[in-house]
Design a protein around this motif. Sequence first.
Motif, short mmCIF file in Angstrom:
data_model
loop_
_atom_site.label_atom_id
_atom_site.label_comp_id
_atom_site.label_asym_id
_atom_site.label_seq_id
_atom_site.Cartn_x
_atom_site.Cartn_y
_atom_site.Cartn_z
N LEU A 59 0.83 -1.21 0.00
CA LEU A 59 0.00 0.00 0.00
C LEU A 59 0.86 1.26 0.00
N PHE A 60 2.04 1.17 0.62
CA PHE A 60 2.95 2.31 0.66
C PHE A 60 3.40 2.70 -0.76
N VAL A 61 3.64 1.67 -1.58
CA VAL A 61 4.01 1.92 -2.97
C VAL A 61 2.85 2.63 -3.68
N LEU A 62 1.64 2.11 -3.54
CA LEU A 62 0.47 2.74 -4.16
C LEU A 62 0.32 4.18 -3.67
N ALA A 63 0.50 4.38 -2.35
CA ALA A 63 0.32 5.70 -1.75
C ALA A 63 1.29 6.72 -2.32
N ASN A 64 2.46 6.25 -2.77
CA ASN A 64 3.46 7.19 -3.27
C ASN A 64 3.52 7.26 -4.78
N VAL A 65 2.76 6.38 -5.45
CA VAL A 65 2.75 6.39 -6.91
C VAL A 65 1.58 7.24 -7.40
N PHE A 66 0.46 7.18 -6.69
CA PHE A 66 -0.73 7.92 -7.12
C PHE A 66 -0.75 9.32 -6.48
N PRO A 67 -1.36 10.30 -7.19
CA PRO A 67 -1.37 11.68 -6.68
C PRO A 67 -2.23 11.82 -5.43
N ILE A 68 -1.79 12.72 -4.55
CA ILE A 68 -2.54 12.96 -3.31
C ILE A 68 -2.98 14.42 -3.23
N THR A 104 9.15 12.03 7.95
CA THR A 104 8.08 11.37 8.71
C THR A 104 7.14 10.53 7.84
N THR A 105 6.96 10.92 6.58
CA THR A 105 6.00 10.16 5.77
C THR A 105 6.67 9.23 4.78
N PHE A 106 7.98 9.37 4.59
CA PHE A 106 8.64 8.53 3.59
C PHE A 106 9.83 7.76 4.15
N VAL A 107 10.87 8.49 4.55
CA VAL A 107 12.12 7.83 4.95
C VAL A 107 11.92 6.90 6.16
N ALA A 108 11.34 7.45 7.25
CA ALA A 108 11.21 6.66 8.48
C ALA A 108 10.29 5.44 8.31
N MET A 147 6.57 6.24 14.25
CA MET A 147 5.35 5.97 15.00
C MET A 147 4.16 6.51 14.24
N LEU A 148 3.04 5.88 14.47
CA LEU A 148 1.81 6.26 13.78
C LEU A 148 1.49 7.75 13.91
N GLU A 149 1.62 8.27 15.13
CA GLU A 149 1.27 9.67 15.38
C GLU A 149 2.14 10.60 14.54
N VAL A 150 3.44 10.28 14.45
CA VAL A 150 4.36 11.12 13.70
C VAL A 150 4.02 11.08 12.21
N PHE A 151 3.68 9.89 11.75
CA PHE A 151 3.31 9.67 10.35
C PHE A 151 2.07 10.49 9.99
N VAL A 152 1.05 10.39 10.82
CA VAL A 152 -0.20 11.14 10.60
C VAL A 152 0.10 12.64 10.64
N LEU A 153 0.89 13.04 11.62
CA LEU A 153 1.24 14.45 11.76
C LEU A 153 1.95 14.96 10.50
N GLY A 154 2.88 14.17 9.98
CA GLY A 154 3.60 14.54 8.77
C GLY A 154 2.67 14.78 7.60
N ILE A 155 1.71 13.87 7.43
CA ILE A 155 0.75 14.01 6.33
C ILE A 155 -0.14 15.24 6.55
N LEU A 156 -0.60 15.43 7.80
CA LEU A 156 -1.46 16.58 8.10
C LEU A 156 -0.72 17.89 7.87
N VAL A 157 0.54 17.95 8.34
CA VAL A 157 1.33 19.17 8.14
C VAL A 157 1.46 19.47 6.65
N ALA A 158 1.75 18.42 5.87
CA ALA A 158 1.89 18.61 4.42
C ALA A 158 0.61 19.19 3.83
N LEU A 159 -0.53 18.60 4.21
CA LEU A 159 -1.81 19.04 3.63
C LEU A 159 -2.17 20.44 4.09
#
Length: 204
Positions: A59-68, A104-108, A147-159
């Motif tokens: 799913l990570f591959v799909l998440a980074n291949v398709f536009p968000i 937070t959303t890719f490397v880690a 961690m999940l929280e950091v991951f979610v935070l990274g995506i939220l900050v980006a958006l």
Amino acid sequence: MGMAEQPLVACHDCDLLQREPLLPQGGVARCRRCGATLLRSHPQSTERALAFTLGALFLFVLANVFPIVGLKLSGDFVQTTLLGAAQVMYRNDMRLVAGLVLVTTFVAPLTQMLAMTYLLLPACLGRRPPQARRVFRGMTLIQPWSMLEVFVLGILVALVKLAHLAIVVPGIALWSFGGVMLLMAAATAAFDARDLWTRLEAAR
Ligand SMILES: [Zn+2]
């Protein structure tokens, strides 16, 4: 991990401090004094953790291949991935945020998933990968960043940071990121370091 290295645990009922026993798969360790359950080894924890991790990787591959996100760039409407969005942020003088999002959303998370696969896959096949202990230690070091929280935070900050120049595309990438979160949480819950090391030691 020999017996001498077994860490100490305190019984949550009577507080007796004792060495953690080595547990067979699916076994239960009881307190020597009061018989309360100290530890429980869940059957097939390593197989389940591996299955969840592989699902998350897919799913990570799909998440980074398709536009968000969709952006308006010099008059044109362009859709881009989360990495593309980090690039746009970098170019728009949001370098720190771009770096934070990248880590937070890719490397880690990617490092975490690859390290888990590197250890869990051979363990399930009864093998021991080279440098297993070093990889395990590295994984422990990167854990706070994946961690999940950091991951979610990274995506939220980006958006949020992109809100003035972008709109979220509610498509495959967004749902895949959601799936990655759920599967990584499941993998972490299923992951049992004790069971993993019991198997890796046996495979030597
Ligand atoms: Zn006890």
